[in-house]
Motif scaffolding. Structure first.
Motif, PDB file in Angstrom:
ATOM      1  N   UNK A 110       0.818  -1.201   0.000  1.00  0.00           N
ATOM      2  CA  UNK A 110       0.000   0.000   0.000  1.00  0.00           C
ATOM      3  C   UNK A 110       0.857   1.258   0.000  1.00  0.00           C
ATOM      4  N   UNK A 111       0.391   2.256  -0.735  1.00  0.00           N
ATOM      5  CA  UNK A 111       0.985   3.592  -0.682  1.00  0.00           C
ATOM      6  C   UNK A 111      -0.126   4.521  -0.203  1.00  0.00           C
ATOM      7  N   UNK A 112       0.017   4.987   1.017  1.00  0.00           N
ATOM      8  CA  UNK A 112      -1.033   5.772   1.653  1.00  0.00           C
ATOM      9  C   UNK A 112      -0.616   7.236   1.726  1.00  0.00           C
ATOM     10  N   UNK A 113      -1.381   8.091   1.097  1.00  0.00           N
ATOM     11  CA  UNK A 113      -1.137   9.532   1.162  1.00  0.00           C
ATOM     12  C   UNK A 113      -2.066  10.126   2.208  1.00  0.00           C
ATOM     13  N   UNK A 114      -1.495  10.791   3.204  1.00  0.00           N
ATOM     14  CA  UNK A 114      -2.287  11.408   4.267  1.00  0.00           C
ATOM     15  C   UNK A 114      -2.359  12.902   3.989  1.00  0.00           C
TER      16      UNK A 114
ATOM     17  N   UNK B  72      14.870  22.148  -5.465  1.00  0.00           N
ATOM     18  CA  UNK B  72      14.906  21.569  -6.807  1.00  0.00           C
ATOM     19  C   UNK B  72      14.172  20.234  -6.910  1.00  0.00           C
ATOM     20  N   UNK B  73      13.370  19.872  -5.891  1.00  0.00           N
ATOM     21  CA  UNK B  73      12.634  18.606  -5.964  1.00  0.00           C
ATOM     22  C   UNK B  73      11.589  18.672  -7.066  1.00  0.00           C
ATOM     23  N   UNK B  74      11.458  17.566  -7.794  1.00  0.00           N
ATOM     24  CA  UNK B  74      10.544  17.514  -8.941  1.00  0.00           C
ATOM     25  C   UNK B  74       9.558  16.352  -8.783  1.00  0.00           C
ATOM     26  N   UNK B  75       8.532  16.368  -9.617  1.00  0.00           N
ATOM     27  CA  UNK B  75       7.561  15.275  -9.629  1.00  0.00           C
ATOM     28  C   UNK B  75       8.248  13.930  -9.856  1.00  0.00           C
ATOM     29  N   UNK B  76       9.224  13.908 -10.755  1.00  0.00           N
ATOM     30  CA  UNK B  76       9.914  12.659 -11.074  1.00  0.00           C
ATOM     31  C   UNK B  76      10.669  12.104  -9.874  1.00  0.00           C
TER      32      UNK B  76
ATOM     33  N   UNK C 291      11.312   7.935  -5.776  1.00  0.00           N
ATOM     34  CA  UNK C 291      11.214   7.569  -4.359  1.00  0.00           C
ATOM     35  C   UNK C 291      10.335   6.337  -4.194  1.00  0.00           C
ATOM     36  N   UNK C 292       9.182   6.362  -4.832  1.00  0.00           N
ATOM     37  CA  UNK C 292       8.256   5.228  -4.740  1.00  0.00           C
ATOM     38  C   UNK C 292       8.875   3.971  -5.344  1.00  0.00           C
ATOM     39  N   UNK C 293       9.537   4.119  -6.474  1.00  0.00           N
ATOM     40  CA  UNK C 293      10.175   2.980  -7.131  1.00  0.00           C
ATOM     41  C   UNK C 293      11.201   2.322  -6.209  1.00  0.00           C
TER      42      UNK C 293
ATOM     43  N   UNK D 268       0.087  11.993  -4.639  1.00  0.00           N
ATOM     44  CA  UNK D 268      -1.304  11.555  -4.748  1.00  0.00           C
ATOM     45  C   UNK D 268      -1.501  10.631  -5.949  1.00  0.00           C
ATOM     46  N   UNK D 269      -0.800  10.918  -7.052  1.00  0.00           N
ATOM     47  CA  UNK D 269      -0.883  10.073  -8.245  1.00  0.00           C
ATOM     48  C   UNK D 269      -0.354   8.665  -7.968  1.00  0.00           C
ATOM     49  N   UNK D 270       0.643   8.569  -7.099  1.00  0.00           N
ATOM     50  CA  UNK D 270       1.248   7.269  -6.789  1.00  0.00           C
ATOM     51  C   UNK D 270       0.490   6.493  -5.714  1.00  0.00           C
TER      52      UNK D 270
END
Length: 273
Positions: free
Chosen positions: A76-80, A169-173, A178-180, A205-207
């Motif tokens: 599970x990937x839980x976004x709070x 400089x953090x990006x969406x990618x 990180x998730x990978x 949220x997309x992940x």
């Protein structure tokens, strides 16, 4: 959670250790009294003592984890998330990570960036280093795992830095990466998100396999819920009167609780069912 097992029965100790693998063990009441004088425990599990020892409550095993072990059936990937501040989101994250079964490997990624450090870092009393900004310097898998904080044997934290400039400089990618990386080691990934809607938050949220929104049931929150482009589960903590009319209008999936710590089983059922 600090647990002390007081018993001279090897089978009893083995049974308790399956659930509380980090628990300390005292083989006699006398040894337990010495240990209690040196360290604070949340509770005791014992077949030698009935009610309390040294002011620390003794609980039966079936009053704790054995009554119902909550374990995700899949990764599970839980976004709070929350639609306003001050709803207890960080307290929820802490309660969740400390209450999950000890055999579940958990990563908490704190994306709540702010100067002075995040609420989660203060709440968990984390050291200043390492933090996510240090991983972003290299963005390698090796660096990712090197910059995690081991909070317990089963819980690791990728914490927010003390200054926002360290993650400018953090990006969406980076969130995707990180998730990978995290999927290769952890059963549950928890994102602690700010009550904003920027590109980094959107990537988290997309992940997410599940999005949990905490709310006080205030009217202004429902306007933001209506515009929120994701499906989510809502946990209302001591909501204001009249909140139910909005839950019907928005067709929300929700639970109402008065205490996160006392009603965590209800929350578990809601999240993992």
């Amino acid at each position: 959670m600090r647990v002390l097992i007081v018993s001279n029965d090897r089978d009893y100790i083995k049974k308790e250790k399956k659930i509380y693998e980090d628990a300390d063990v005292a083989l006699s009441v006398e040894s337990a009294e010495v240990m209690l004088s040196k360290k604070k425990y949340d509770f005791i599990l014992s077949d030698l003592v009935k009610d309390n020892l040294g002011g620390c409550a003794v609980k039966k095993l079936d009053e704790e984890k054995e009554k119902k072990e909550i374990r995700p059936l899949k990764q599970e990937i839980i976004a709070v998330y929350s639609f306003k501040g001050g709803v207890g989101k960080t307290t929820f994250v802490r309660t969740l990570l400390e209450s999950l079964d000890k055999n579940i490997k958990v990563l908490v990624a704190d994306l709540n960036f702010r100067d002075g450090g995040s609420d989660l870092s203060f709440m968990l009393d984390l050291p200043v280093l390492p933090h996510i900004g240090m991983w972003l310097k290299e963005r390698t898998k090796e660096s990712f795992f090197e910059n995690l904080i081991e909070y317990s044997s089963s819980v690791f934290i990728l914490q927010s830095p003390p200054k926002v400039s360290l993650v400018k400089d953090i990006k969406e990618s980076d969130v995707d990466t990180l998730v990978k990386f995290a999927r290769s080691k952890f059963d549950v990934i928890i994102f602690d998100l700010p009550n904003e809607f920027n590109e980094v938050v959107k990537a988290a949220l997309d992940n997410a396999t599940k999005i949990i929104a905490l709310s006080k049931g205030i009217e202004g929150e429902f306007a933001r819920m209506k515009e929120f482009p994701y499906e989510f589960l809502t946990i209302f903590v001591k909501p204001e009167k009249g909140f139910k009319k909005y839950t019907k209008l928005l067709n929300l999936k929700y639970r109402v609780i008065s205490s996160l710590s006392k009603e965590i089983d209800t929350v578990y059922d809601f999240i993992f069912s």
